[in-house]
Enzyme design. Structure first.
Site, PDB file in Angstrom:
ATOM      1  N   HIS A 192      35.108   5.814   5.324  1.00 17.36           N
ATOM      2  CA  HIS A 192      35.494   4.404   5.432  1.00 17.36           C
ATOM      3  C   HIS A 192      35.080   3.755   6.743  1.00 17.36           C
ATOM      4  CE1 HIS A 192      37.894   5.300   1.852  1.00 17.36           C
ATOM      5  NE2 HIS A 192      37.527   4.076   1.560  1.00 17.36           N
ATOM      6  N   GLU A 439      37.638   6.047 -10.589  1.00 19.29           N
ATOM      7  CA  GLU A 439      37.088   6.823  -9.474  1.00 19.29           C
ATOM      8  C   GLU A 439      37.601   8.261  -9.491  1.00 19.29           C
ATOM      9  OE1 GLU A 439      38.259   4.961  -5.777  1.00 19.29           O
ATOM     10  OE2 GLU A 439      40.249   4.480  -6.506  1.00 19.29           O
ATOM     11  N   ASN A 462      32.216   6.186  -4.740  1.00 16.45           N
ATOM     12  CA  ASN A 462      32.447   6.978  -3.520  1.00 16.45           C
ATOM     13  C   ASN A 462      33.402   8.129  -3.818  1.00 16.45           C
ATOM     14  OD1 ASN A 462      30.994   4.921  -2.404  1.00 16.45           O
ATOM     15  ND2 ASN A 462      32.766   3.864  -1.545  1.00 16.45           N
ATOM     16  N   ASP A 463      34.489   7.794  -4.516  1.00 14.03           N
ATOM     17  CA  ASP A 463      35.449   8.840  -4.860  1.00 14.03           C
ATOM     18  C   ASP A 463      35.057   9.582  -6.121  1.00 14.03           C
ATOM     19  OD1 ASP A 463      37.502   9.002  -2.881  1.00 14.03           O
ATOM     20  OD2 ASP A 463      38.049   6.958  -3.424  1.00 14.03           O
ATOM     21  N   ARG A 473      33.824  13.503   0.780  1.00 15.89           N
ATOM     22  CA  ARG A 473      32.870  12.451   1.147  1.00 15.89           C
ATOM     23  C   ARG A 473      32.748  12.241   2.655  1.00 15.89           C
ATOM     24  NH1 ARG A 473      36.195   7.138  -1.052  1.00 15.89           N
ATOM     25  NH2 ARG A 473      35.104   5.870   0.477  1.00 15.89           N
ATOM     26  N   CYS A 510      31.806  -0.934  -7.552  1.00 15.80           N
ATOM     27  CA  CYS A 510      32.074  -1.324  -6.172  1.00 15.80           C
ATOM     28  C   CYS A 510      31.900  -0.156  -5.204  1.00 15.80           C
ATOM     29  CB  CYS A 510      33.469  -1.928  -6.030  1.00 15.80           C
ATOM     30  SG  CYS A 510      34.794  -0.801  -6.454  1.00 15.80           S
TER      31      CYS A 510
HETATM   32  C1  PEP Z   1      35.122   4.094  -4.164  1.00 12.99           C
HETATM   33  O1  PEP Z   1      35.807   5.123  -4.158  1.00 12.99           O
HETATM   34  O2  PEP Z   1      33.956   4.058  -4.577  1.00 12.99           O
HETATM   35  C2  PEP Z   1      35.670   2.826  -3.652  1.00 12.99           C
HETATM   36  C3  PEP Z   1      35.015   1.699  -3.761  1.00 12.99           C
HETATM   37  O3  PEP Z   1      36.858   2.883  -3.004  1.00 12.99           O
HETATM   38  P1  PEP Z   1      36.994   3.416  -1.502  1.00 12.99           P
HETATM   39  O4  PEP Z   1      35.611   3.557  -0.936  1.00 12.99           O
HETATM   40  O5  PEP Z   1      37.812   2.427  -0.776  1.00 12.99           O
HETATM   41  O6  PEP Z   1      37.691   4.723  -1.670  1.00 12.99           O
HETATM   42 MG    MG Z   2      37.911   4.993  -3.756  1.00  5.82          MG
END
Ligand code: PEP
Ligand code: MG
Length: 587
Positions: A192, A439, A462-463, A473, A510
């Site tokens: 993040h 996710e 991402n998750d 990650r 996203c």
């Molecule tokens: C994701 O997991 O892809 C996501 C957009 O949420 P975050 O990156 O905040 O975990």
């Molecule tokens: Mg996420």
């Protein structure tokens, strides 16, 4: 002589400037002999570090008691007492004087004995107080070494932050407008802190081991996030080379900005919506510069981290949401309920104590449910703000959904709170869009059933990748195994895309995959036409989209689905789109 270290460039750009070192790991202290005539000065230096630490704790205490009530202040008071307790400071001064050593070493000696005493206590709670002693001692050691994060807030000049680790909760406390770049020993491309930096255009290198030690001896560094290289005390020739490349990059960015009003359409005429992921509200300006079609993800947990140790009140929430929705009008804004937990800790919500596997623990919607008061306060604010605008301008999204029961409970809560607000005289319309993040692999597998329960789905790659491939990650040791093109991932994405289309519900992506040029053919070919990403990536992705045909992307997906390895998919992509994409990648 200049020295260099390598890491992984995860947010593009070049930074040149003075380094400031921030270390979170226990500080290793050296034993340094102090000449007898300097012993008094060393004791004075120790006393000043103690005083600075007590002041710093006091500031946190005041903030906490003012905004959260007196009961939250107790922990800070205990820390103040420890810092100035003569049974701690007395022995430290004694060691400095008698052994003629530096204060850091003396603290270490006294600390070791104190910790052993705590550990010998039969009561587990009391034994755990050793953590408080360690915390305070570390703060004093930081104060002895110079700047700590709290003091960085007073920085009056731009710097490059060099840190062993920079969790997002610490990153949001920084004066980000003074940050020229980050060189981090830990972290990964989708951690993040990296995501925030990318949104703000701050160059970042992660995995650069040894940077803190090198930076402590350097007056200036050049950070090249294209090559993943950090040069300490660059010589004049290196400096001028980096300056000229930095200029070139800024010129390129300015050229891209001219594309802001160019429509995002493929060569064969398919229109794609590009939306912004927002972590901190000051990123909104950048998103608007790029002329986005809305906010596809507002990570509301950053509001909690930013205000920590205070908690946002209903009014704080409303102010932030209202500003975002008004500024984005007529475009929609999707606000995700707080996804704290994992690496995004907010002690005030989670409380003390640690989890062995926090990423598999009390995170996302699970934490929302386990702290109903906090969750209700946020939902009230979301519904009240949604009521101020036409239906659809504010969408509510739930994080880390792993099964349909969670969505049902969340919907029920929304219904209950809407009724409560109406009874208080507020106008809360029906039909405020509610969505789920996909996710967690279980919800991708159950996408068909999930789609019946929500108005839209947003894929968080991402998750999803982290959980599907069992790759942390944020862990640099396995960063090269974090593989978005793995056939298992591609099949999951395709299934969710097909189901959403079948069921006629909204589908967004996203995760950072949407912000990576090489992955765009895959996403377009699967029919994903609403992509949300860090604002900084928008112009580049727009350029990629304008250079592709949906028809080619579709046939690429058909072939990619036959591949058995990530390498196979990658090679297929390189053969099909290599020439087009090579012009748009940043490295
Ligand atoms: C994701 O997991 O892809 C996501 C957009 O949420 P975050 O990156 O905040 O975990
Ligand atoms: Mg996420």
């Amino acid at each position: 002589m200049s020295r260099a270290l390598s890491g992984l460039g995860v947010s593009p750009g070049i930074a040149i400037g003075e380094p400031v070192v921030h270390e979170t790991r226990p500080i290793s202290t050296l034993r340094i002999t102090i000449p007898p005539e300097k012993v008094d000065a060393e004791i004075e230096r120790f006393r000043q570090a103690v005083a600075a630490t007590v002041d710093h704790i006091q500031e946190n205490r005041d903030r906490a008691s003012q905004q959260m009530g007196e009961e939250y202040a107790a922990i800070f008071e205990a820390h103040q007492l420890i810092a100035s307790d003569p049974s701690f400071t007395g022995p430290v001064e004694k060691v400095i004087r008698e052994q003629e050593v530096n204060a850091g070493w003396a603290i270490d000696q006294v600390l070791e004995k104190l910790i052993a005493k705590f550990e010998a206590l039969p009561d587990e709670y009391l034994a755990d107080r050793k953590l408080d002693v360690l915390d305070v001692a570390t703060q004093i050691l930081h104060a002895l070494q110079g700047l700590h994060l709290g003091q960085l807030e007073q920085l009056d000049r731009p710097v490059i932050l060099v840190a062993d680790d920079l969790p997002p909760s610490a990153a949001v406390q920084l004066p980000l407008d003074k940050m020229l770049g980050f060189a981090l020993e830990m972290g990964g491309p989708t951690s993040h802190t990296t995501i925030i930096a990318r949104s703000l255009g701050i160059p970042v290198i992660v995995g650069a081991r040894g940077s803190c030690e090198e930076a402590k001896r350097s007056r200036r560094i050049a950070l090249d996030a294209f090559e993943g290289k950090i040069v300490f005390d660059p010589n004049p020739a290196e400096l001028s080379e980096y300056k000229s490349r930095q200029r070139e990059y800024h010129e390129q960015q300015a050229t891209l900005l001219q594309m802001r009003h160019v429509p995002t359409v493929t060569r064969d005429g398919r229109s794609i919506q590009l939306l912004a992921n927002i972590d901190l509200s000051n990123e909104l300006g950048k998103a608007m510069d790029w002329n986005v079609a809305g906010v596809g993800l507002y990570r509301s947990e950053f509001l909690y981290m930013k205000m920590s140790p205070a908690l946002p009140t209903e009014k704080d929430h409303i102010e932030v949401y209202r500003e975002m929705v008004s500024k984005m009008a007529p475009h929609p804004v999707t606000i995700r309920s707080f996804d704290l937990g994992g690496r995004k800790l907010a002690r005030e919500i989670i409380g003390e104590g640690s989890e062995a596997n926090p990423v598999l623990g009390l995170r996302g919607i699970r934490l929302c449910f386990s702290k109903p008061d906090f969750f209700r306060a946020q939902l009230r604010a979301l519904l009240l703000t949604a009521g101020e605008f036409p239906v659809g301008r504010l969408k509510i999204m739930f994080p880390l959904i792993s099964g349909i029961e969670e969505v049902r409970v969340a919907r029920l809560l929304v219904r209950e709170i809407s009724a409560e607000l109406r009874a208080e005289g507020h106008e809360i319309p029906d039909g405020i869009p509610l969505g789920a993040m996909v996710e967690v692999p279980s919800s991708a597998i159950m996408a068909r059933e999930l789609a019946r329960e929500v108005d839209f789905i947003s894929i968080g790659t991402n998750d999803l990748i982290q959980y599907a491939l069992a790759i942390d990650r944020g862990n640099r040791h396995v960063a090269d195994l974090y593989q978005p093109l793995d056939p298992a991932i591609i099949r999951m994405l395709k299934q969710v895309a097909d189901v959403s289309k079948d069921k006629g519900i909204g589908l967004f992506m996203c995760g950072e995959m949407a912000a990576t040029p090489h992955h765009i053919p895959l996403l377009l070919g699967m029919g994903m036409d609403e992509l949300s990403m860090n604002p900084q990536s928008i112009p580049q992705i727009k350029r990629v989209i304008r250079s592709l045909d949906v028809k080619d992307a579709r046939s690429f997906v058909r072939e990619a689905l036959k591949k058995k390895t990530a390498r196979g998919v990658f090679e297929l992509s390189r053969d099909a789109f290599g020439d087009t994409l090579s012009e748009v990648t940043f490295s």
